[in-house]
Design a protein around this motif. Structure first.
Motif, PDB file in Angstrom:
ATOM      1  N   ARG A  17     -65.793  67.116-110.327  1.00  0.00           N
ATOM      2  CA  ARG A  17     -66.387  66.927-109.001  1.00  0.00           C
ATOM      3  C   ARG A  17     -65.358  67.133-107.897  1.00  0.00           C
ATOM      4  O   ARG A  17     -65.651  67.727-106.863  1.00  0.00           O
ATOM      5  N   GLN A  18     -64.159  66.602-108.119  1.00  0.00           N
ATOM      6  CA  GLN A  18     -63.111  66.721-107.106  1.00  0.00           C
ATOM      7  C   GLN A  18     -62.751  68.187-106.855  1.00  0.00           C
ATOM      8  O   GLN A  18     -62.624  68.614-105.708  1.00  0.00           O
ATOM      9  N   ILE A  19     -62.597  68.955-107.909  1.00  0.00           N
ATOM     10  CA  ILE A  19     -62.222  70.364-107.761  1.00  0.00           C
ATOM     11  C   ILE A  19     -63.377  71.172-107.181  1.00  0.00           C
ATOM     12  O   ILE A  19     -63.188  71.981-106.277  1.00  0.00           O
ATOM     13  N   LEU A  20     -64.588  70.943-107.685  1.00  0.00           N
ATOM     14  CA  LEU A  20     -65.736  71.678-107.147  1.00  0.00           C
ATOM     15  C   LEU A  20     -65.988  71.333-105.684  1.00  0.00           C
ATOM     16  O   LEU A  20     -66.401  72.190-104.903  1.00  0.00           O
ATOM     17  N   ASP A  21     -65.708  70.100-105.315  1.00  0.00           N
ATOM     18  CA  ASP A  21     -65.846  69.711-103.919  1.00  0.00           C
ATOM     19  C   ASP A  21     -64.889  70.510-103.040  1.00  0.00           C
ATOM     20  O   ASP A  21     -65.246  70.956-101.964  1.00  0.00           O
ATOM     21  N   ARG A  22     -63.683  70.708-103.514  1.00  0.00           N
ATOM     22  CA  ARG A  22     -62.693  71.463-102.751  1.00  0.00           C
ATOM     23  C   ARG A  22     -63.115  72.917-102.605  1.00  0.00           C
ATOM     24  O   ARG A  22     -62.987  73.521-101.566  1.00  0.00           O
ATOM     25  N   PHE A  23     -63.638  73.500-103.675  1.00  0.00           N
ATOM     26  CA  PHE A  23     -63.957  74.922-103.646  1.00  0.00           C
ATOM     27  C   PHE A  23     -65.417  75.205-103.364  1.00  0.00           C
ATOM     28  O   PHE A  23     -65.844  76.346-103.400  1.00  0.00           O
ATOM     29  N   GLY A  24     -66.175  74.164-103.067  1.00  0.00           N
ATOM     30  CA  GLY A  24     -67.576  74.345-102.714  1.00  0.00           C
ATOM     31  C   GLY A  24     -67.741  74.944-101.332  1.00  0.00           C
ATOM     32  O   GLY A  24     -68.784  75.484-101.002  1.00  0.00           O
ATOM     33  N   ASP A  25     -66.699  74.857-100.506  1.00  0.00           N
ATOM     34  CA  ASP A  25     -66.785  75.496 -99.193  1.00  0.00           C
ATOM     35  C   ASP A  25     -66.627  77.005 -99.370  1.00  0.00           C
ATOM     36  O   ASP A  25     -66.279  77.480-100.436  1.00  0.00           O
ATOM     37  N   LYS A  26     -66.876  77.740 -98.333  1.00  0.00           N
ATOM     38  CA  LYS A  26     -66.830  79.190 -98.508  1.00  0.00           C
ATOM     39  C   LYS A  26     -65.501  79.817 -98.134  1.00  0.00           C
ATOM     40  O   LYS A  26     -65.357  81.027 -98.166  1.00  0.00           O
ATOM     41  N   TRP A  27     -64.496  78.997 -97.811  1.00  0.00           N
ATOM     42  CA  TRP A  27     -63.232  79.556 -97.334  1.00  0.00           C
ATOM     43  C   TRP A  27     -62.059  79.349 -98.277  1.00  0.00           C
ATOM     44  O   TRP A  27     -61.167  80.192 -98.331  1.00  0.00           O
ATOM     45  N   SER A  28     -61.996  78.254 -98.993  1.00  0.00           N
ATOM     46  CA  SER A  28     -60.814  77.920 -99.793  1.00  0.00           C
ATOM     47  C   SER A  28     -60.466  79.004-100.802  1.00  0.00           C
ATOM     48  O   SER A  28     -59.310  79.415-100.909  1.00  0.00           O
ATOM     49  N   ILE A  29     -61.446  79.469-101.537  1.00  0.00           N
ATOM     50  CA  ILE A  29     -61.178  80.490-102.549  1.00  0.00           C
ATOM     51  C   ILE A  29     -60.724  81.782-101.888  1.00  0.00           C
ATOM     52  O   ILE A  29     -59.805  82.451-102.383  1.00  0.00           O
ATOM     53  N   LEU A  30     -61.307  82.119-100.746  1.00  0.00           N
ATOM     54  CA  LEU A  30     -60.874  83.334-100.046  1.00  0.00           C
ATOM     55  C   LEU A  30     -59.424  83.230 -99.604  1.00  0.00           C
ATOM     56  O   LEU A  30     -58.656  84.184 -99.737  1.00  0.00           O
ATOM     57  N   VAL A  31     -59.039  82.085 -99.081  1.00  0.00           N
ATOM     58  CA  VAL A  31     -57.655  81.888 -98.637  1.00  0.00           C
ATOM     59  C   VAL A  31     -56.708  81.976 -99.828  1.00  0.00           C
ATOM     60  O   VAL A  31     -55.662  82.631 -99.759  1.00  0.00           O
ATOM     61  N   LEU A  32     -57.058  81.335-100.927  1.00  0.00           N
ATOM     62  CA  LEU A  32     -56.205  81.386-102.115  1.00  0.00           C
ATOM     63  C   LEU A  32     -56.065  82.820-102.638  1.00  0.00           C
ATOM     64  O   LEU A  32     -54.964  83.254-102.982  1.00  0.00           O
ATOM     65  N   CYS A  33     -57.149  83.552-102.701  1.00  0.00           N
ATOM     66  CA  CYS A  33     -57.094  84.943-103.159  1.00  0.00           C
ATOM     67  C   CYS A  33     -56.259  85.800-102.217  1.00  0.00           C
ATOM     68  O   CYS A  33     -55.461  86.628-102.670  1.00  0.00           O
ATOM     69  N   LEU A  34     -56.427  85.596-100.937  1.00  0.00           N
ATOM     70  CA  LEU A  34     -55.666  86.355 -99.949  1.00  0.00           C
ATOM     71  C   LEU A  34     -54.170  86.104-100.103  1.00  0.00           C
ATOM     72  O   LEU A  34     -53.370  87.039-100.166  1.00  0.00           O
ATOM     73  N   LEU A  35     -53.782  84.838-100.183  1.00  0.00           N
ATOM     74  CA  LEU A  35     -52.364  84.516-100.355  1.00  0.00           C
ATOM     75  C   LEU A  35     -51.839  85.021-101.696  1.00  0.00           C
ATOM     76  O   LEU A  35     -50.669  85.426-101.799  1.00  0.00           O
ATOM     77  N   SER A  36     -52.687  85.039-102.699  1.00  0.00           N
ATOM     78  CA  SER A  36     -52.285  85.550-104.001  1.00  0.00           C
ATOM     79  C   SER A  36     -51.965  87.037-103.929  1.00  0.00           C
ATOM     80  O   SER A  36     -50.995  87.503-104.518  1.00  0.00           O
ATOM     81  N   HIS A  37     -52.781  87.781-103.207  1.00  0.00           N
ATOM     82  CA  HIS A  37     -52.600  89.234-103.145  1.00  0.00           C
ATOM     83  C   HIS A  37     -51.627  89.684-102.065  1.00  0.00           C
ATOM     84  O   HIS A  37     -50.951  90.692-102.226  1.00  0.00           O
ATOM     85  N   LYS A  38     -51.541  88.946-100.978  1.00  0.00           N
ATOM     86  CA  LYS A  38     -50.687  89.363 -99.855  1.00  0.00           C
ATOM     87  C   LYS A  38     -49.350  88.632 -99.811  1.00  0.00           C
ATOM     88  O   LYS A  38     -48.451  89.034 -99.093  1.00  0.00           O
ATOM     89  N   GLY A  39     -49.238  87.518-100.518  1.00  0.00           N
ATOM     90  CA  GLY A  39     -47.997  86.749-100.481  1.00  0.00           C
ATOM     91  C   GLY A  39     -47.967  85.824 -99.271  1.00  0.00           C
ATOM     92  O   GLY A  39     -48.992  85.318 -98.844  1.00  0.00           O
ATOM     93  N   LEU A  58     -60.203  77.419 -90.329  1.00  0.00           N
ATOM     94  CA  LEU A  58     -59.024  77.885 -91.049  1.00  0.00           C
ATOM     95  C   LEU A  58     -57.963  76.791 -91.073  1.00  0.00           C
ATOM     96  O   LEU A  58     -57.341  76.545 -92.115  1.00  0.00           O
ATOM     97  N   THR A  59     -57.775  76.108 -89.963  1.00  0.00           N
ATOM     98  CA  THR A  59     -56.820  74.996 -89.908  1.00  0.00           C
ATOM     99  C   THR A  59     -57.211  73.926 -90.919  1.00  0.00           C
ATOM    100  O   THR A  59     -56.376  73.446 -91.694  1.00  0.00           O
ATOM    101  N   PHE A  60     -58.470  73.546 -90.929  1.00  0.00           N
ATOM    102  CA  PHE A  60     -58.969  72.523 -91.860  1.00  0.00           C
ATOM    103  C   PHE A  60     -58.776  72.967 -93.311  1.00  0.00           C
ATOM    104  O   PHE A  60     -58.324  72.192 -94.163  1.00  0.00           O
ATOM    105  N   THR A  61     -59.105  74.217 -93.601  1.00  0.00           N
ATOM    106  CA  THR A  61     -58.990  74.744 -94.961  1.00  0.00           C
ATOM    107  C   THR A  61     -57.540  74.752 -95.425  1.00  0.00           C
ATOM    108  O   THR A  61     -57.231  74.303 -96.537  1.00  0.00           O
TER     109      THR A  61
END
Length: 134
Positions: A17-39, A58-61
């Motif tokens: 529940r804790q992890i799904l709550d974090r990634f249930g928003d529509k931005w967290s996974i995008l930010v993580l993927c972006l930082l993964s690919h762009k550094g 973005l600040t909140f995320t």
């Protein structure tokens, strides 16, 4: 796995529940993927790649991801201050799972959309005032 699920089924500290709550928003996974690919990126660079995210969101995320230890923030004492974001080792360890989920979504989205349309059709028929109830 089943015992683990039973243990946390009604528990506030359920890891799933804790992890799904974090990634249930529509931005967290995008930010993580972006930082993964762009550094390492600065705030405005992240914002420019995800053009429909507000500055506030973005600040909140980023703060949430930093709180969980997935993203690190480094502030350089310059004028104006420079702030850079990057994945932590914990964040990097999550990326392969996100990529697998993205792969699954890409492969299965046509079927999911087909099922949604079929369901919408049924729901719309049930509530269609032109159709007499059975």
């Amino acid at each position: 796995m089943e015992k683990s699920l039973e243990k946390y089924m009604d528990h506030v500290d359920c890891p799933i529940r804790q992890i799904l709550d974090r990634f249930g928003d529509k931005w967290s996974i995008l930010v993580l993927c972006l930082l993964s690919h762009k550094g390492t990126l600065r705030f405005n660079q992240i914002a420019s790649h995800i053009n429909d995210i507000s500055q506030r969101m973005l600040t909140f995320t980023l703060r949430s991801l930093e709180t969980d230890g997935l993203v690190s923030r480094e502030i350089y004492p310059e004028v104006p201050p420079r702030v850079e974001y990057r994945l932590t080792p914990l964040g990097k360890s999550l990326v392969p799972y996100i990529e697998k989920l993205a792969e699954w979504a890409a492969q299965n989205m046509p079927e999911v959309m087909k099922n949604r349309k079929a369901c919408d059709k049924i729901v719309n028929q049930e509530y269609d005032p032109e159709i007499e109830p059975v």
